[in-house]
Design a protein around this motif. Structure first.
Motif, short mmCIF file in Angstrom:
data_model
loop_
_atom_site.label_atom_id
_atom_site.label_comp_id
_atom_site.label_asym_id
_atom_site.label_seq_id
_atom_site.Cartn_x
_atom_site.Cartn_y
_atom_site.Cartn_z
N SER A 33 5.76 0.31 -30.29
CA SER A 33 4.81 -0.69 -29.78
C SER A 33 5.41 -1.61 -28.72
CB SER A 33 4.25 -1.53 -30.93
OG SER A 33 5.30 -2.21 -31.61
N LEU A 34 6.71 -1.90 -28.80
CA LEU A 34 7.31 -2.79 -27.80
C LEU A 34 7.36 -2.12 -26.43
CD1 LEU A 34 10.26 -4.87 -29.28
CD2 LEU A 34 7.89 -5.51 -28.87
N ALA B 216 2.18 -1.64 -20.67
CA ALA B 216 0.81 -2.13 -20.46
C ALA B 216 0.78 -3.53 -19.86
CB ALA B 216 0.05 -2.11 -21.79
N ASP B 217 1.94 -4.05 -19.49
CA ASP B 217 2.04 -5.39 -18.89
C ASP B 217 1.54 -6.48 -19.83
OD1 ASP B 217 2.77 -7.14 -16.84
OD2 ASP B 217 0.74 -7.18 -16.01
N GLU B 218 1.75 -6.28 -21.13
CA GLU B 218 1.40 -7.30 -22.11
C GLU B 218 2.55 -8.30 -22.23
OE1 GLU B 218 0.43 -5.40 -25.77
OE2 GLU B 218 -1.11 -4.12 -24.88
N ARG C 298 10.77 -13.32 -8.68
CA ARG C 298 10.50 -12.77 -7.35
C ARG C 298 11.49 -11.68 -6.97
NH1 ARG C 298 8.70 -18.17 -6.15
NH2 ARG C 298 10.83 -18.87 -5.81
N GLN C 299 12.73 -11.80 -7.43
CA GLN C 299 13.77 -10.91 -6.94
C GLN C 299 14.06 -9.72 -7.85
OE1 GLN C 299 17.14 -12.11 -4.80
NE2 GLN C 299 16.56 -14.27 -4.66
N ILE C 300 13.79 -9.83 -9.13
CA ILE C 300 14.11 -8.74 -10.06
C ILE C 300 12.83 -8.06 -10.50
CG2 ILE C 300 15.16 -8.13 -12.27
CD1 ILE C 300 17.06 -10.48 -11.91
N LYS C 301 12.71 -6.80 -10.17
CA LYS C 301 11.47 -6.05 -10.44
C LYS C 301 11.62 -5.20 -11.70
CE LYS C 301 9.90 -7.98 -6.82
NZ LYS C 301 9.06 -9.18 -7.02
N LYS C 302 11.97 -5.85 -12.77
CA LYS C 302 12.03 -5.26 -14.10
C LYS C 302 11.42 -6.27 -15.06
CE LYS C 302 14.59 -1.32 -14.78
NZ LYS C 302 14.58 -0.36 -15.89
N PRO C 303 10.98 -5.84 -16.22
CA PRO C 303 10.51 -6.82 -17.21
C PRO C 303 11.60 -7.85 -17.49
CG PRO C 303 9.91 -4.62 -17.90
CD PRO C 303 10.79 -4.46 -16.70
N LEU D 3 4.87 -18.04 -17.67
CA LEU D 3 5.98 -17.07 -17.72
C LEU D 3 5.50 -15.69 -17.31
CD1 LEU D 3 7.79 -18.07 -21.05
CD2 LEU D 3 8.69 -18.33 -18.74
N HIS D 4 4.37 -15.29 -17.86
CA HIS D 4 3.82 -13.96 -17.55
C HIS D 4 3.54 -13.82 -16.06
CE1 HIS D 4 0.81 -10.61 -18.95
NE2 HIS D 4 1.87 -10.14 -18.34
N ALA D 5 2.98 -14.86 -15.46
CA ALA D 5 2.67 -14.82 -14.03
C ALA D 5 3.93 -14.72 -13.17
CB ALA D 5 1.88 -16.07 -13.64
N MET D 6 5.07 -15.20 -13.70
CA MET D 6 6.33 -15.15 -12.94
C MET D 6 7.06 -13.82 -13.11
SD MET D 6 8.06 -18.95 -13.18
CE MET D 6 7.87 -19.23 -14.94
N GLY D 7 6.59 -12.95 -13.98
CA GLY D 7 7.24 -11.66 -14.17
C GLY D 7 7.95 -11.51 -15.50
N TYR D 8 7.87 -12.52 -16.35
CA TYR D 8 8.49 -12.44 -17.67
C TYR D 8 7.54 -11.69 -18.61
CZ TYR D 8 11.98 -15.64 -15.93
OH TYR D 8 13.00 -16.19 -15.19
N ARG D 9 8.13 -10.86 -19.46
CA ARG D 9 7.33 -10.07 -20.38
C ARG D 9 7.66 -10.36 -21.84
NH1 ARG D 9 5.06 -10.22 -16.61
NH2 ARG D 9 4.29 -8.61 -15.20
#
Length: 297
Positions: free
Chosen positions: A5-6, A12-14, A196-201, A220-226
């Motif tokens: 599930s993780l 799924a960008d959750e 902005r700079q790291i394109k990973k979760p 956090l989610h909007a900034m790229g944190y998952r």
């Protein structure tokens, strides 16, 4: 086996909000509340198990045993702190396999020198980025299931600056880490720059009173944190509640003045710990035992 599930939630960008758990009471409470993950905190587990600071004193054996107990005792996926991987490359392979066999779903490994220190305390030193990248490659190769996630953490922000921390995050992503954890950014602007700079979760560590501001999940989610962990919220709250309860007991000489809203009832705690199953078992087999023929006198 690790929970799929993780990985599915990340794909799924959750957003995954994970409270910190540090013993089986905190784990059982959190497990029944519908979180997508629990975070087994190194600080909290070391404190509750050994009564010692999170300063590299707890061993792999100490930690894998406790983390496994938490993971096996919960239905919610567990993300576990594994410090530096407990040594060199061979230690990292051993740690990954041990944590996975113990039932953990994600493991966090950091680039600190041994002995490590808690991420929101001073005096942390880091190993070369390339050495940490090798640890990540070993960790990725060592796991048996793709559902076992590797979270790569750098503690370089505090001593070497944000630019170096981001550089390391990119290197760790290229080495195969599933999630990148830049520890201890010092402002929301810094957190946004990481996004902005790291394109990973990305992984956020929300420590009350720590170096990083507490940022709501939607931002956090909007900034790229998952994934956001709140490792200290449980043990900070418990320590405060115990101080109040024990202080009142000492002052009054009894517990009759403890309000109904201040504590679990004994019945509720029995239910949380699984006593109804024990009572049902005892009743069933007591009846069976009662039907056995009497021994000859």
């Amino acid at each position: 086996m690790p929970h799929p599930s993780l990985r599915q939630a990340l794909a799924a960008d959750e957003f995954i909000l994970a409270p910190g758990v540090f013993d089986m009471i905190s784990a059982k409470v959190a497990d029944g509340m519908g979180f997508k993950a629990l975070y087994a905190t190194g600080f909290g587990v070391t404190a509750s198990h050994l009564g010692l600071p999170d300063a590299g004193i707890a061993t792999y054996t100490d930690m894998v045993s406790r983390m496994g107990t938490i993971a096996r005792g919960c239905t919610t996926p567990v993300i576990a702190d594994a410090d530096t991987g407990y040594g060199g490359l061979l230690n990292v392979r051993h740690a990954v396999r041990g944590y996975e066999d113990a039932g953990v779903t994600a493991i966090q490994i950091e680039d600190q020198e041994v002995p490590k220190k808690c991420g929101h305390t001073p005096g942390r030193k880091v190993i070369p980025a390339e050495e940490m990248a090798l640890k990540i490659r070993v960790a990725v190769e060592a796991r048996r299931s793709e559902d076992f996630l590797i979270i790569a953490r750098t503690d370089s922000r505090t001593s070497l600056g944000l630019e170096e921390a981001i550089r390391r995050g990119k290197i760790f992503a290229e080495a195969g880490a599933d999630v990148i954890f830049i520890e201890s950014p010092e402002s929301e602007a810094e957190m946004a720059e990481v996004g902005r700079q790291i394109k990973k979760p990305l992984f956020a560590n929300m420590v009350e009173g720590g170096c990083t501001p507490i940022v709501p999940a939607d931002r956090l989610h909007a900034m790229g944190y998952r994934i956001a962990i709140y490792p200290a919220v449980g043990f900070l709250t418990v320590a405060a509640a115990l101080t109040k309860a024990y202080g009142q007991l000492k002052a009054d000489g009894h517990s009759n003045n403890m309000g109904v809203n201040d504590a679990y009832s004994f019945a509720r705690m029995c239910e949380l710990m699984g006593f109804p199953d024990v009572w049902a078992f005892d009743k069933k087999w007591a009846e069976e035992a009662g039907n056995l023929p009497k021994a000859a006198e």
